[in-house]
Each structure stands twice: as structure tokens, then as C-alpha cells.
Design a protein around this motif. Structure first.
Motif, PDB file in Angstrom:
ATOM      1  N   ALA A  13      45.613  54.273  33.061  1.00 31.52           N
ATOM      2  CA  ALA A  13      46.904  54.203  32.769  1.00 31.52           C
ATOM      3  C   ALA A  13      47.392  52.819  34.024  1.00 31.52           C
ATOM      4  CB  ALA A  13      47.496  54.962  33.042  1.00 31.52           C
ATOM      5  N   GLY A  14      46.700  53.457  34.951  1.00 23.49           N
ATOM      6  CA  GLY A  14      46.573  52.382  36.452  1.00 23.49           C
ATOM      7  C   GLY A  14      46.219  50.867  36.422  1.00 23.49           C
ATOM      8  N   ALA A  15      44.935  51.040  34.966  1.00 25.75           N
ATOM      9  CA  ALA A  15      44.516  49.732  34.985  1.00 25.75           C
ATOM     10  C   ALA A  15      44.865  48.659  33.951  1.00 25.75           C
ATOM     11  CB  ALA A  15      42.643  49.834  34.870  1.00 25.75           C
ATOM     12  N   VAL A  16      45.373  49.637  33.583  1.00 25.78           N
ATOM     13  CA  VAL A  16      45.901  49.035  32.415  1.00 25.78           C
ATOM     14  C   VAL A  16      47.126  48.249  32.292  1.00 25.78           C
ATOM     15  CG1 VAL A  16      47.652  49.173  30.159  1.00 25.78           C
ATOM     16  CG2 VAL A  16      45.792  49.744  29.789  1.00 25.78           C
ATOM     17  N   ALA A  17      47.939  48.645  33.989  1.00 19.88           N
ATOM     18  CA  ALA A  17      49.541  48.914  34.027  1.00 19.88           C
ATOM     19  C   ALA A  17      48.797  47.323  34.961  1.00 19.88           C
ATOM     20  CB  ALA A  17      50.034  49.795  35.080  1.00 19.88           C
ATOM     21  N   HIS A  18      48.114  47.469  35.362  1.00 18.91           N
ATOM     22  CA  HIS A  18      47.860  46.123  36.239  1.00 18.91           C
ATOM     23  C   HIS A  18      47.660  45.602  35.706  1.00 18.91           C
ATOM     24  CE1 HIS A  18      47.545  47.593  40.415  1.00 18.91           C
ATOM     25  NE2 HIS A  18      47.029  48.614  40.502  1.00 18.91           N
ATOM     26  N   ARG A  19      46.306  44.914  34.631  1.00 14.69           N
ATOM     27  CA  ARG A  19      46.372  44.092  33.659  1.00 14.69           C
ATOM     28  C   ARG A  19      47.734  43.642  32.973  1.00 14.69           C
ATOM     29  NH1 ARG A  19      41.388  41.812  32.470  1.00 14.69           N
ATOM     30  NH2 ARG A  19      40.202  43.693  33.161  1.00 14.69           N
ATOM     31  N   VAL A  20      48.477  44.303  32.259  1.00 17.38           N
ATOM     32  CA  VAL A  20      49.309  43.770  31.297  1.00 17.38           C
ATOM     33  C   VAL A  20      50.519  43.310  32.986  1.00 17.38           C
ATOM     34  CG1 VAL A  20      51.599  43.915  30.511  1.00 17.38           C
ATOM     35  CG2 VAL A  20      49.347  45.840  30.083  1.00 17.38           C
ATOM     36  N   LEU A  21      50.828  43.237  33.835  1.00 18.54           N
ATOM     37  CA  LEU A  21      51.698  42.218  34.662  1.00 18.54           C
ATOM     38  C   LEU A  21      50.692  42.014  35.445  1.00 18.54           C
ATOM     39  CD1 LEU A  21      54.165  45.648  35.958  1.00 18.54           C
ATOM     40  CD2 LEU A  21      54.144  44.218  34.350  1.00 18.54           C
ATOM     41  N   ASN A  22      49.629  41.348  35.715  1.00 14.89           N
ATOM     42  CA  ASN A  22      48.879  40.472  36.012  1.00 14.89           C
ATOM     43  C   ASN A  22      48.882  41.177  37.360  1.00 14.89           C
ATOM     44  OD1 ASN A  22      46.852  38.906  36.192  1.00 14.89           O
ATOM     45  ND2 ASN A  22      48.388  37.126  35.974  1.00 14.89           N
ATOM     46  N   SER A  23      48.484  41.786  37.663  1.00 15.75           N
ATOM     47  CA  SER A  23      48.575  42.604  39.365  1.00 15.75           C
ATOM     48  C   SER A  23      47.248  42.641  39.855  1.00 15.75           C
ATOM     49  CB  SER A  23      49.195  43.674  39.139  1.00 15.75           C
ATOM     50  OG  SER A  23      49.257  43.934  41.069  1.00 15.75           O
ATOM     51  N   ARG A  24      46.692  42.220  41.155  1.00 14.13           N
ATOM     52  CA  ARG A  24      45.366  43.473  41.654  1.00 14.13           C
ATOM     53  C   ARG A  24      45.212  44.629  41.802  1.00 14.13           C
ATOM     54  NH1 ARG A  24      43.653  39.792  46.032  1.00 14.13           N
ATOM     55  NH2 ARG A  24      45.455  40.203  47.291  1.00 14.13           N
ATOM     56  N   GLY A  25      44.752  45.340  42.034  1.00 12.45           N
ATOM     57  CA  GLY A  25      44.322  46.129  42.427  1.00 12.45           C
ATOM     58  C   GLY A  25      43.054  47.189  42.346  1.00 12.45           C
ATOM     59  N   GLY A  26      42.276  47.944  43.134  1.00 15.30           N
ATOM     60  CA  GLY A  26      41.087  47.923  42.975  1.00 15.30           C
ATOM     61  C   GLY A  26      41.030  49.664  42.232  1.00 15.30           C
ATOM     62  N   PHE A  27      39.791  50.612  42.692  1.00 14.32           N
ATOM     63  CA  PHE A  27      40.169  51.749  41.940  1.00 14.32           C
ATOM     64  C   PHE A  27      40.688  52.379  43.032  1.00 14.32           C
ATOM     65  CE2 PHE A  27      38.356  56.005  42.550  1.00 14.32           C
ATOM     66  CZ  PHE A  27      37.165  56.332  41.478  1.00 14.32           C
ATOM     67  N   ILE A  28      41.294  53.030  44.020  1.00 15.92           N
ATOM     68  CA  ILE A  28      42.552  53.451  44.624  1.00 15.92           C
ATOM     69  C   ILE A  28      43.354  52.934  44.261  1.00 15.92           C
ATOM     70  CG2 ILE A  28      42.987  54.083  46.665  1.00 15.92           C
ATOM     71  CD1 ILE A  28      40.212  55.765  46.247  1.00 15.92           C
ATOM     72  N   GLY A  29      43.855  51.571  44.037  1.00 18.84           N
ATOM     73  CA  GLY A  29      44.964  51.457  43.846  1.00 18.84           C
ATOM     74  C   GLY A  29      45.865  51.369  42.158  1.00 18.84           C
TER      75      GLY A  29
END
Length: 79
Positions: A13-29
Motif C-alpha cells: 500500500a505504501g509503495a502504491v501510494a508513493h507511486r501514485v503521488l509521485n513521491s519518494r519513499g524507501g522501504f521504511i517510508g
């Protein structure tokens, strides 16, 4: 076993949200965004009286929508 599934759903879910909103986030983020998003999505589903079956797909959809909402608000507040 429940915690492992929750962590996996949170990561997705976090990875999809980062992808949809064009945001950066690693594993922990991605994990944090996904887990908080799952809580937000679950509360909103309960608030709007959405009856879910409790399956993995239901949990994933709620977590993704909650994660997108959480990350959107986070970016607006802290930008």
C-alpha cells in the motif's frame, strides 16, 4: 502470521501510494505510510459503514486508499 500479512499489505500500500503521488519513499517510508494508511482507511471504512469481508484484497484496497489519502495530506501540510 497476521502481523506478517499486515506488514506485507502495508509495504504494498505504501509503495502504491508513493507511486501514485509521485513521491519518494524507501522501504521504511513505504512501510510507515502503508501501515498508517491502513489505519486511516480502516477507520474511514468503519465511519462510512462499508462492510468488508475481511479478505486480503479488501484489506489491500482499504490500505491503498488510506495510504494515498494520508500521503496526500502529509505532503500538503509539510510542503
Amino acid at each position: 502470521m497476521g502481523w506478517i500479512i499486515t506488514i506485507i499489505i502495508g509495504l504494498i500500500a505504501g509503495a502504491v501510494a508513493h507511486r501514485v503521488l509521485n513521491s519518494r519513499g524507501g522501504f521504511i517510508g513505504s512501510l510507515v505510510v502503508g501501515l498508517v494508511g491502513a489505519l486511516v482507511g480502516g477507520e474511514l471504512a468503519h465511519l462510512f459503514n462499508l462492510h468488508m469481508t475481511g479478505g486480503i484484497l479488501d484489506r489491500l484496497i482499504i490500505a491503498v486508499l488510506g495510504s494515498i489519502l494520508f500521503l496526500f495530506i502529509w505532503k500538503k501540510v509539510f510542503k
